[in-house]
Design a protein around this motif. Structure first.
Motif, PDB file in Angstrom:
ATOM      1  N   SER A 210      -3.587  -9.627  -6.296  1.00  0.00           N
ATOM      2  CA  SER A 210      -2.631 -10.172  -6.954  1.00  0.00           C
ATOM      3  C   SER A 210      -0.999  -9.856  -5.957  1.00  0.00           C
ATOM      4  CB  SER A 210      -2.166 -10.090  -8.504  1.00  0.00           C
ATOM      5  OG  SER A 210      -1.808  -8.930  -8.583  1.00  0.00           O
ATOM      6  N   ARG A 211      -1.166  -8.966  -4.997  1.00  0.00           N
ATOM      7  CA  ARG A 211      -0.295  -8.354  -4.438  1.00  0.00           C
ATOM      8  C   ARG A 211       0.841  -7.792  -4.950  1.00  0.00           C
ATOM      9  NH1 ARG A 211      -1.155  -9.307   0.716  1.00  0.00           N
ATOM     10  NH2 ARG A 211       0.850  -8.858   1.265  1.00  0.00           N
ATOM     11  N   ARG A 212       0.495  -7.204  -6.110  1.00  0.00           N
ATOM     12  CA  ARG A 212       1.306  -6.512  -6.710  1.00  0.00           C
ATOM     13  C   ARG A 212       1.886  -4.985  -6.071  1.00  0.00           C
ATOM     14  NH1 ARG A 212       0.547  -3.798 -12.542  1.00  0.00           N
ATOM     15  NH2 ARG A 212       2.874  -3.149 -12.710  1.00  0.00           N
ATOM     16  N   VAL A 213       1.074  -4.661  -5.017  1.00  0.00           N
ATOM     17  CA  VAL A 213       1.335  -3.571  -4.339  1.00  0.00           C
ATOM     18  C   VAL A 213       0.880  -4.039  -2.803  1.00  0.00           C
ATOM     19  CG1 VAL A 213      -1.131  -2.703  -4.538  1.00  0.00           C
ATOM     20  CG2 VAL A 213       0.778  -1.227  -3.791  1.00  0.00           C
ATOM     21  N   ASP A 214       1.868  -3.497  -1.924  1.00  0.00           N
ATOM     22  CA  ASP A 214       1.619  -3.752  -0.443  1.00  0.00           C
ATOM     23  C   ASP A 214       1.816  -2.599   0.232  1.00  0.00           C
ATOM     24  OD1 ASP A 214       1.773  -4.275   2.239  1.00  0.00           O
ATOM     25  OD2 ASP A 214       3.153  -6.166   2.064  1.00  0.00           O
ATOM     26  N   GLU A 215       0.406  -2.101   0.687  1.00  0.00           N
ATOM     27  CA  GLU A 215       0.151  -0.892   1.443  1.00  0.00           C
ATOM     28  C   GLU A 215       1.284  -0.709   2.555  1.00  0.00           C
ATOM     29  OE1 GLU A 215      -3.633  -0.401   2.801  1.00  0.00           O
ATOM     30  OE2 GLU A 215      -3.195   1.764   3.850  1.00  0.00           O
ATOM     31  N   TYR A 216       1.508  -1.770   3.365  1.00  0.00           N
ATOM     32  CA  TYR A 216       2.195  -1.509   4.457  1.00  0.00           C
ATOM     33  C   TYR A 216       3.681  -1.411   4.350  1.00  0.00           C
ATOM     34  CZ  TYR A 216      -2.234  -2.393   6.275  1.00  0.00           C
ATOM     35  OH  TYR A 216      -3.584  -2.368   6.447  1.00  0.00           O
ATOM     36  N   LYS A 217       4.179  -2.138   3.197  1.00  0.00           N
ATOM     37  CA  LYS A 217       5.677  -2.232   2.859  1.00  0.00           C
ATOM     38  C   LYS A 217       5.958  -0.845   2.411  1.00  0.00           C
ATOM     39  CE  LYS A 217       6.913  -6.747   1.546  1.00  0.00           C
ATOM     40  NZ  LYS A 217       6.819  -7.819   0.476  1.00  0.00           N
ATOM     41  N   LEU A 218       5.107  -0.057   1.536  1.00  0.00           N
ATOM     42  CA  LEU A 218       5.292   1.338   1.211  1.00  0.00           C
ATOM     43  C   LEU A 218       5.767   2.251   2.152  1.00  0.00           C
ATOM     44  CD1 LEU A 218       3.097   1.537  -2.030  1.00  0.00           C
ATOM     45  CD2 LEU A 218       5.328   0.530  -1.808  1.00  0.00           C
ATOM     46  N   ARG A 219       5.134   1.999   3.359  1.00  0.00           N
ATOM     47  CA  ARG A 219       5.398   3.011   4.434  1.00  0.00           C
ATOM     48  C   ARG A 219       6.640   3.005   4.955  1.00  0.00           C
ATOM     49  NH1 ARG A 219       0.047   1.197   8.306  1.00  0.00           N
ATOM     50  NH2 ARG A 219      -1.511   2.182   6.791  1.00  0.00           N
ATOM     51  N   GLN A 220       7.445   1.814   4.572  1.00  0.00           N
ATOM     52  CA  GLN A 220       8.775   1.817   5.053  1.00  0.00           C
ATOM     53  C   GLN A 220       9.821   2.514   4.105  1.00  0.00           C
ATOM     54  OE1 GLN A 220       9.102   0.473   7.910  1.00  0.00           O
ATOM     55  NE2 GLN A 220       6.957  -0.109   7.977  1.00  0.00           N
ATOM     56  N   LEU A 221       9.321   2.778   2.745  1.00  0.00           N
ATOM     57  CA  LEU A 221      10.222   3.258   1.750  1.00  0.00           C
ATOM     58  C   LEU A 221      10.129   4.970   1.737  1.00  0.00           C
ATOM     59  CD1 LEU A 221       8.881   0.933  -1.316  1.00  0.00           C
ATOM     60  CD2 LEU A 221      10.791   0.783   0.346  1.00  0.00           C
ATOM     61  N   ASP A 222      11.173   5.330   0.917  1.00  0.00           N
ATOM     62  CA  ASP A 222      11.317   6.721   0.894  1.00  0.00           C
ATOM     63  C   ASP A 222      10.363   7.289  -0.235  1.00  0.00           C
ATOM     64  OD1 ASP A 222      12.436   6.738  -1.786  1.00  0.00           O
ATOM     65  OD2 ASP A 222      14.225   6.074  -0.978  1.00  0.00           O
ATOM     66  N   LYS A 223      10.110   8.733  -0.264  1.00  0.00           N
ATOM     67  CA  LYS A 223       8.949   9.360  -1.038  1.00  0.00           C
ATOM     68  C   LYS A 223       9.189   8.821  -2.793  1.00  0.00           C
ATOM     69  CE  LYS A 223       9.071  13.276  -3.275  1.00  0.00           C
ATOM     70  NZ  LYS A 223       8.887  14.916  -3.435  1.00  0.00           N
ATOM     71  N   GLU A 224      10.409   8.664  -3.342  1.00  0.00           N
ATOM     72  CA  GLU A 224      10.549   8.620  -4.601  1.00  0.00           C
ATOM     73  C   GLU A 224      10.223   7.150  -5.187  1.00  0.00           C
ATOM     74  OE1 GLU A 224      10.786  10.526  -7.123  1.00  0.00           O
ATOM     75  OE2 GLU A 224      10.825  12.233  -5.762  1.00  0.00           O
ATOM     76  N   SER A 225      10.805   6.139  -3.895  1.00  0.00           N
ATOM     77  CA  SER A 225      10.389   4.813  -4.107  1.00  0.00           C
ATOM     78  C   SER A 225       9.043   4.549  -4.376  1.00  0.00           C
ATOM     79  CB  SER A 225      11.128   3.782  -3.197  1.00  0.00           C
ATOM     80  OG  SER A 225      12.697   4.206  -3.202  1.00  0.00           O
ATOM     81  N   THR A 226       8.364   5.089  -3.171  1.00  0.00           N
ATOM     82  CA  THR A 226       7.118   5.001  -2.995  1.00  0.00           C
ATOM     83  C   THR A 226       5.839   5.610  -4.103  1.00  0.00           C
ATOM     84  OG1 THR A 226       7.283   5.364  -0.578  1.00  0.00           O
ATOM     85  CG2 THR A 226       4.959   5.315  -1.364  1.00  0.00           C
ATOM     86  N   LYS A 227       6.421   6.560  -4.852  1.00  0.00           N
ATOM     87  CA  LYS A 227       5.951   7.071  -6.036  1.00  0.00           C
ATOM     88  C   LYS A 227       5.936   6.113  -6.994  1.00  0.00           C
ATOM     89  CE  LYS A 227       5.719  11.162  -8.935  1.00  0.00           C
ATOM     90  NZ  LYS A 227       6.211  12.869  -9.196  1.00  0.00           N
ATOM     91  N   GLU A 228       7.226   5.580  -7.155  1.00  0.00           N
ATOM     92  CA  GLU A 228       7.541   4.729  -8.299  1.00  0.00           C
ATOM     93  C   GLU A 228       6.624   3.538  -8.257  1.00  0.00           C
ATOM     94  OE1 GLU A 228      11.417   2.169  -9.681  1.00  0.00           O
ATOM     95  OE2 GLU A 228      11.772   4.563  -8.711  1.00  0.00           O
ATOM     96  N   ALA A 229       6.235   3.008  -7.047  1.00  0.00           N
ATOM     97  CA  ALA A 229       5.579   1.803  -6.860  1.00  0.00           C
ATOM     98  C   ALA A 229       4.160   2.146  -7.187  1.00  0.00           C
ATOM     99  CB  ALA A 229       5.816   1.163  -5.474  1.00  0.00           C
ATOM    100  N   LEU A 230       3.765   3.317  -6.919  1.00  0.00           N
ATOM    101  CA  LEU A 230       2.350   3.638  -6.898  1.00  0.00           C
ATOM    102  C   LEU A 230       2.027   3.961  -8.321  1.00  0.00           C
ATOM    103  CD1 LEU A 230       1.777   6.231  -4.057  1.00  0.00           C
ATOM    104  CD2 LEU A 230       0.932   4.040  -4.038  1.00  0.00           C
ATOM    105  N   MET A 231       3.019   4.554  -9.200  1.00  0.00           N
ATOM    106  CA  MET A 231       2.716   4.895 -10.634  1.00  0.00           C
ATOM    107  C   MET A 231       2.660   3.543 -11.579  1.00  0.00           C
ATOM    108  SD  MET A 231       3.263   8.308 -11.410  1.00  0.00           S
ATOM    109  CE  MET A 231       4.142   8.470 -12.839  1.00  0.00           C
TER     110      MET A 231
END
Length: 322
Positions: A210-231
DNA sequence: CATCAGGGCCCTG
DNA sequence: CAGGGCCCTGAT
């Protein structure tokens, strides 16, 4: 699936580069249906990119100081030039081929106690061999259990849903795509003895389709934002997020939380003692390695698992409980 | 034979 | 924010 079309190219990683340290991580648990294979100077794996599945072989054609890799991709159909270019970029990201470790190596040189280890593995990268989804599946079968059962779960899942690939005379396995599990019932997964993880795996697969997560977009984000998305993903808590931030996204400043089982191993590794308070371990490493803490720990961690190949390390055998 | 904790996370109160 | 429950398995 036989992959008989191939394309090859050479690539020069940034020096220094340690081939075997980068392409083989002996601390990773070995399941029966192998996802990758390694021998000194050679590495094979199935690589998913988008919806396609490739065979990847990488050979060492250089030295630590003058690194060069001979890369071969295998596919079941012809390659386009654009495709090859994308694959080149993808492995550069996953294996951090162009990473500049100068600052980290400078810190390592000042570390009297562990410098011999850092020197031995000079140029080693923190590799992320697999896609985010694949790493998540592996992380989930690791949760709240022992290594032996993790192996059983992954083998059962691969046997049922995985793809067997054949290239360069190697037979390896690859993890399925998220959509392959969309129609599979929770019970069918439970039959593979993954227990309550069945729900995690199902919901997680849906988060990807459902594209709730985009692996490649997360590569552009900082650590905290990535962590938030993963959680936000079902079944991903602080520990799994931490592993992914390091393994999949190459954030080195992820040495915050230390689980009890990790604390025992770190105590032996860093202090030669049975139990050192987690806070002291964390403070000591952070003080010396700062934003490279997790990378520094990775070097020492993998080193002891390399040693384990040739020598008996009783305390380690006890802690990893196969 | 029974009980228990394990390379966490979700959910509830 | 603390604590109970969760699948299954090997250890005790």
């Amino acid at each position: 699936m036989k992959l008989s079309h191939k394309r090859n190219f050479n690539i020069a990683p940034k020096a220094p580069f340690h081939f075997d340290g980068t392409f083989h991580k002996p601390s990773h648990f070995p399941n029966k249906l192998k996802l990758d294979d390694w021998e000194p100077g050679k590495y094979w794996q199935g690589l998913r990119f988008g919806k396609r599945l490739y065979g990847l072989k990488i050979e060492n054609a250089g030295t630590v100081a003058k690194p060069k890799l001979k890369v071969l991709f295998y596919s079941n159909r012809d390659f386009t030039d654009k495709e090859v270019e994308q694959l080149k970029n993808e492995i550069a990201w996953r294996f951090e081929l162009y990473a500049d470790l100068k600052e980290f190596n400078g810190l390592a040189r000042k570390d009297r106690r562990f410098y011999p280890i850092f020197k031995k593995w000079l140029g080693m990268r923190n590799a992320s061999q697999y896609t985010l989804y694949e790493l998540l599946i592996i992380a989930i079968v690791l949760q709240n259990t022992t290594v032996r059962r993790s192996q059983q779960m992954l083998d059962a899942l691969l046997g049922k849903f995985g793809t067997k690939i054949e290239f360069d005379k190697k037979k390896l396995w690859a993890i399925w795509l998220p959509e392959d599990l969309e129609e599979v019932s929770e019970q069918k997964l439970r039959d593979l003895k993954v227990g309550y993880r069945a729900k995690f795996i199902r919901r997680l697969s849906h988060d990807f389709t459902s594209r709730r997560v985009d692996e490649y977009k997360l590569r552009q984000l900082d650590k905290e934002s990535t962590k938030e998305a993963l959680m936000k993903l079902y079944g991903v808590g602080p520990e799994t997020a931490r592993i992914l931030l390091f393994e999949a996204y190459h954030h080195y400043d992820t040495f915050e939380h230390i689980a009890p089982w990790q604390q025992k191993i770190y105590s032996r590794l860093f202090y030669g003692k049975k139990s050192v308070p987690a806070k002291k371990i964390r403070d000591d490493i952070l003080k010396r390695y700062g934003k490279y803490s997790m990378l520094a720990v990775h070097y020492i961690w993998e080193d002891v698992f390399w040693r384990r190949k040739n020598e008996k390390i009783p305390w380690l055998e006890k802690e990893i409980r196969l």
